[in-house]
Scaffold this active site. Sequence first.
Site, PDB file in Angstrom:
ATOM      1  N   SER A  84      44.436  32.975  29.323  1.00 56.98           N
ATOM      2  CA  SER A  84      45.496  32.614  30.267  1.00 56.98           C
ATOM      3  C   SER A  84      45.238  31.312  31.014  1.00 56.98           C
ATOM      4  CB  SER A  84      45.709  33.753  31.271  1.00 56.98           C
ATOM      5  OG  SER A  84      44.555  33.954  32.059  1.00 56.98           O
TER       6      SER A  84
ATOM      7  N   LYS B 212      48.215  38.336  39.675  1.00 60.12           N
ATOM      8  CA  LYS B 212      47.994  36.898  39.815  1.00 60.12           C
ATOM      9  C   LYS B 212      48.925  36.292  40.857  1.00 60.12           C
ATOM     10  CE  LYS B 212      46.378  36.277  35.044  1.00 60.12           C
ATOM     11  NZ  LYS B 212      46.687  35.724  33.710  1.00 60.12           N
TER      12      LYS B 212
END
Length: 788
Positions: A682, A725
């Site tokens: 990511s 996140k």
Amino acid sequence: MCLDSKENGRHSTIRELPVLPSKELVLFPHMVVSWIVEQPNFVKLIDDALATDRTVAVMSEKKADDKSPGFHNVGTVGLILRMAKNEDGHARLIVKGVTRVRLLEITEEEPYIKAKVEPVQHIDSHDLEIQALVINVRQIFSKVLELSPNLPKELGAMIISLEDSGVLADVVISHLNISMDDKQTVLEALDLKERLQAALRILTKQLEILELGHKIKSQVKGEVEKTQKEFILREQLKAIKKELGEGEGKPDEIEELRERLETKGLSEDAAKEVRRELERLSKMHPFAPEYSVAMTYVDWMLKLPWNEFTEDHLDLDRAENILNEDHYDLKKVKNRVLEYLAVRKLKPDAKGTILCFYGPPGTGKTSLGKSIARSMGRRFLRIALGGMRDEAEIRGHRRTYVGAMPGRIIQGIRKAGVNNPVLMLDEIDKIGMDFRGNPASALLEVLDPEQNITFTDYYLGVEFDLSGVIFIATANILDTIPSPLLDRLEIIELPGYILEEKLEIARRYLIPRQTGAHGLTSCNISINKMALSRIISFYTREAGVRNLERNIAAVCRGVAKQVAKGRPDKIKILVKSLQEFLGPPKFMAEVAERTKVPGVATGLAWTPSGGEILFIEAAKMSGSGKILLTGKLGDVMKESAQAALSFVRSKGSDFGILDNAFKDEDVHVHVPSSAIQKDGPSAGVAICMALISLFTHRSVRPYVAMTGEITLRGLVLPVGGIKEKVLGAHRAGIKEIVLPKRNAGDLDEIPSQVRDALKFYFVSRVDEAIGVVFESKGRKKRRVDTSR
């Protein structure tokens, strides 16, 4: 040196002899002993004695607690028959007692003691009283000899053959295991009658001790024989009563256990097993090793709650009030619990699912299980699975093992006292395994509603119904839970809390709890909302509220100290007074500072403790076009960095990068916090933006963070952990976030307050991300519609 004197009509010879001190031995005349001499001055004494007439004066030393320390007045002249030295210089002697001597005076003390001694003799007599004493001494010593297996039997013939009465007393006393004081008493008895009387008195006492010991030994032996006899007679009595048809005579304890069995209501198989064990117990001696093992098993079986249970409180309104009272927000979790209660109310025999609360530490997973138990009126039990490595902890040990016991599940059921508690399996993601088995495999049966109705603990050996138990597991991560076990769990995620939620939790729960725990009241302390907000933002950075509570506790301790010193007024905690109680802030807003130089981009990371921001730093130096990756990166993250560099190199001309920029320079990509392992794809977008920033000398806009996997063609692929996140970015002060376009649907799970506070840009290609991340005129923003 010898001096002759005439005293009492007879001659005595005074001699000066070296003195050999004795601490543990009394030497009698005619007695031969072995002696080891180690001290150098005594070894010299022996050498000097051997050089003359081989005689020494053996004198017993008085005890240290005596009022007049030194030597006893009477000792014995010893003749050294043999001497040998070993390699250490120690002398081993064979010494024979010759005659009694009286110590007159010490003449020398160095290098060893010398003293004047005078021989003393007794005159043997054969009057009637002496003869009677001799006969008694011989008779009693013969009895002592019979009761003392360590004395040689030849002594019996020896004492009969001795004609000298004084020698007889000496020989008898020298062979007894008595104190040095008693032996010295006999040695100092110069009168023959007194010596025989002292010897007789000591012998009589010794005989009494030996006879008492023999009596105790016989009694113990008799008790053992009596117990064995009673057991045999009891077995015979059982057989007789059985033949007479009167039944077997059972001990009262066994009968009581049988009565408990009939009223307990065990399952058919369990009752059959208990009856079999009771039958074995009735035929077993209580002192047999197997008796206690069987009795413990029966006790476990009869104390388990086979039919005991608590009635469920299925009032949904009451349950909802309890959940709201104990926990703030968590609407999704509370709604799932209420759905479960609704199904139980409509169909009581429905098989429930196994819930697993999954989320960062400190989000209230364990306390939520307690609230569920309270809302249902059930008993709550918690089993910590963290670090468990032995399968027997779940299934129990077989009874063939010494110290066997049931597993933790059955132990918990017995402790709860009912067969339908709320059983929390805490930290199920931290189970280990070793050579003793895998506890996770044993949990497959426990956590399967189709199988746990017939759960079998190895110790019990019979089935126990666990279908009434509500199992709730907790976990911080799901990756470590084996797939078959994870398949049996219904995952309910508890996300991290946002600032507003933490403020409310602190106000409702944490501050009242900590003020009470520190002996304070609302009259002593108040924490300003701005101060509380600063504690959350600058002293903690977590998804839960555990560290927040610790900081509140630290403030309460500081206030308690001032109150204890006598401060009467209410202490108000403001922003300016936080440093007094908590010290300088631990976390600062460093995004703008870190990203104002080219080569730095802000990424997003998922951790078991919640989401966090991650800085990607890139630097270049003269070299040959190599890439260096540091920061404890995993293989997947390293490959993402290499893919990002390859994409930037392939599209360098489109970004305004010279072709030779990559040939003559090496690239170093570093991710700070090097002690923490990092991995995953990511960070691809963030690494790519850092490299473009480095080679184009353009800084990434502050307060912009990004996440997403990239390909060599420049596509941005979706990633996981979006909710954590985004919440982590919001806590860190990020204002804008770049996400993969295919992750747009994940924003539905994010609280509306967070969505409204952030700008989201959804990209499907790296080119689109560049227009967002770097300042440029006419940048096209792709913001999500947060009003949905």
